[in-house]
Write an enzyme that holds these catalytic residues in place. Structure first.
Site, mmCIF file in Angstrom:
data_model
loop_
_atom_site.group_PDB
_atom_site.id
_atom_site.type_symbol
_atom_site.label_atom_id
_atom_site.label_comp_id
_atom_site.label_asym_id
_atom_site.label_seq_id
_atom_site.Cartn_x
_atom_site.Cartn_y
_atom_site.Cartn_z
ATOM 1 N N ASP A 182 0.856 -1.186 0.000
ATOM 2 C CA ASP A 182 0.000 0.000 0.000
ATOM 3 C C ASP A 182 0.891 1.234 0.000
ATOM 4 O O ASP A 182 2.021 1.207 0.513
ATOM 5 C CB ASP A 182 -0.926 0.026 1.213
ATOM 6 C CG ASP A 182 -2.156 0.885 0.959
ATOM 7 O OD1 ASP A 182 -3.196 0.326 0.557
ATOM 8 O OD2 ASP A 182 -2.068 2.117 1.135
ATOM 9 N N HIS A 193 -11.803 0.679 -9.351
ATOM 10 C CA HIS A 193 -13.006 1.465 -9.648
ATOM 11 C C HIS A 193 -12.857 2.917 -9.212
ATOM 12 O O HIS A 193 -13.716 3.751 -9.523
ATOM 13 C CB HIS A 193 -14.249 0.823 -9.022
ATOM 14 C CG HIS A 193 -14.376 1.027 -7.542
ATOM 15 N ND1 HIS A 193 -15.598 1.169 -6.928
ATOM 16 C CD2 HIS A 193 -13.455 1.119 -6.547
ATOM 17 C CE1 HIS A 193 -15.423 1.334 -5.620
ATOM 18 N NE2 HIS A 193 -14.133 1.303 -5.380
#
Length: 446
Positions: free
Chosen positions: A299, A346
């Site tokens: 991350d 998305h």
């Protein structure tokens, strides 16, 4: 036990798109009656809490979602769909449109209720006068009454006797559930203003895929969503909690990914890289089910990685690594068996989603899997209308906030083909009871 007989179908959901425009009131009513009985019989037979608007009613629909209750949930979906159809049909187009456009008032009342902490002001048991609420909130009694009496038409609070307010199941949820409270506040404070700028954004940036050229940016000082949250820690914290409320709801649970993909086809000691994996909570669930898999959590936000590593079950630590990595740059972990991306792509337009996939390519060995756990939008008129409305709404929210989108299976296939011709697209699978899909591609480099 669940009924083994298939529930009656929703007449308005069957047939061709044209035939769905002409449902009969009596057939819809019969569908409602038959499916309501199926659901009710199961609830009563199992001794589950009965759905209720009262403050002691269950916060979620009481029937669990599993293989045993599959038919019960089919009946529930048919009930929801037919109920919406019969309401809309009996309303008529003129009244339907006239009052649809007034739905912003429902959002406005929620905004007032949460901003002025009215759920906490109303006692959990018992009642309180409008005058007392007004005094505690430092607002005029008349205006409190105007707002709450509209909210009550959505069963948020109720008036047990004239001039007094008490909780319902919905208002109690706003008081007791911090996830729901943050979800509502995030939408009313941050997203609702953006919704009024969609037209302006489409006029000003019709072709843009940039996160700073959106309705959200126009509503918030030309800051992208990520910039806005990055300079407002409290808003960012609320956003994270709100997303937890959304992504852990029924149909979005991690267990669908754990059980819905054939992980056993991988090597027994497979290495899985969780790209954009936050704390690694997805891999933790996978690790419990597959005791020999190894996991690398990546991350960009180091605080997320540190939180995941510090709270990891000590028995899992030998199989976990945490690496700071920006998924728009070249993948540093070479030769893993799976590169997993969940609920990341998305957030980005096709331009950036393509970069994410291309950034993986230098690290991929022959046979490596790229697994994306997101939506693959259904063709129109194929999903349950109640579910379809939710995912179409989410699609518009992604456009409004980030110039992003929810993708159809064909969009995913195209993204992989454009990223590298060596990808073999394996399709998009939707596990039973899940609102998300498992999109898979294999890298073939022979």
């Amino acid at each position: 036990m669940a009924s083994t007989a298939p529930p009656p179908t929703d007449a308005a959901a069957a047939g061709t798109p044209e035939s769905r425009l002409r449902p009969k009131l009596s057939e819809l009513a019969a569908t409602i009656s038959a499916n309501a009985k199926i659901v009710e019989d199961y609830i009563e037979a199992q001794g589950l809490p009965y759905p209720s608007f009262a403050s002691d009613g269950p916060s979620n629909f009481p029937v669990p979602q599993n293989e045993e209750t599959e038919k019960i949930h089919e009946a529930r979906q048919a009930l929801l769909t037919a109920s919406k159809h019969i309401y809309d049909l009996a309303t008529g187009p003129n009244e339907f449109l006239r009052w649809l456009v007034w739905n912003y008032n429902d959002v406005s009342t929620l905004h007032v209720i949460t901003t002025f902490n009215i759920p906490e002001t109303v006692p959990l048991d018992g009642e309180i006068s409008y005058a007392e609420i007004a005094e505690k909130c430092k607002l005029p009694e008349l205006k409190i009454r105007q707002v709450l009496r509209l909210a009550m038409t959505n069963r948020i609070f109720y008036e047990p006797r004239h001039g007094y307010v008490a909780h319902t199941a919905q208002s109690r949820l706003l008081r007791e559930d911090p996830l729901m409270r943050n979800w509502v506040s995030y939408n009313t404070d941050d997203l609702a203003p953006a919704s009024l700028q969609v037209v302006e954004a489409l006029k000003k940036y019709p072709e843009s895929g940039e996160t700073g050229e959106t309705a959200f940016a126009l509503a918030h000082g030309n800051e992208s969503l990520f910039q806005f949250l990055g300079t407002r820690p409290e808003r960012a914290k609320r956003f994270g909690t709100a997303m937890s409320a959304f992504s852990t709801g029924q149909g979005y649970a991690v267990e669908h990914l754990v059980k819905g993909y054939d992980w056993d086809k991988l090597p027994k000691d497979a290495t899985i890289v969780d790209v954009g994996g936050a704390t690694g909570f997805v891999c933790v669930e996978l690790a419990k089910a597959h005791p020999e898999f190894k996991f690398i959590v990546e991350d960009k936000v180091k605080a997320q990685l540190e939180l995941g590593e510090s709270t990891l079950d000590p028995t899992l630590k030998p199989r976990f690594s945490y690496i700071a990595h920006d998924f728009f740059t070249e993948q540093p972990v070479k030769g893993a068996d799976v590169y997993l991306i969940r609920w990341c792509m998305h957030n980005w337009s096709d331009k950036y989603a393509g970069i994410m996939i291309k950034s993986l390519v230098p690290a991929l060995k022959n046979g490596a899997k790229v697994i994306i756990n997101e939506l693959a939008l259904p063709d129109p008129n194929t999903a349950n209308p109640w579910e379809e409305r939710r995912i179409r709404t989410l699609d518009v929210v992604m456009m409004m906030c980030l110039n992003a989108l929810e993708r159809e299976e064909g969009d995913w296939k195209r993204l992989f083909a454009e990223a590298d011709p060596r990808f073999r697209f394996e399709g998009a699978k939707q596990p039973q009871g899940c609102l998300m899909n498992i999109v898979e591609a294999t890298f073939v480099d022979e």
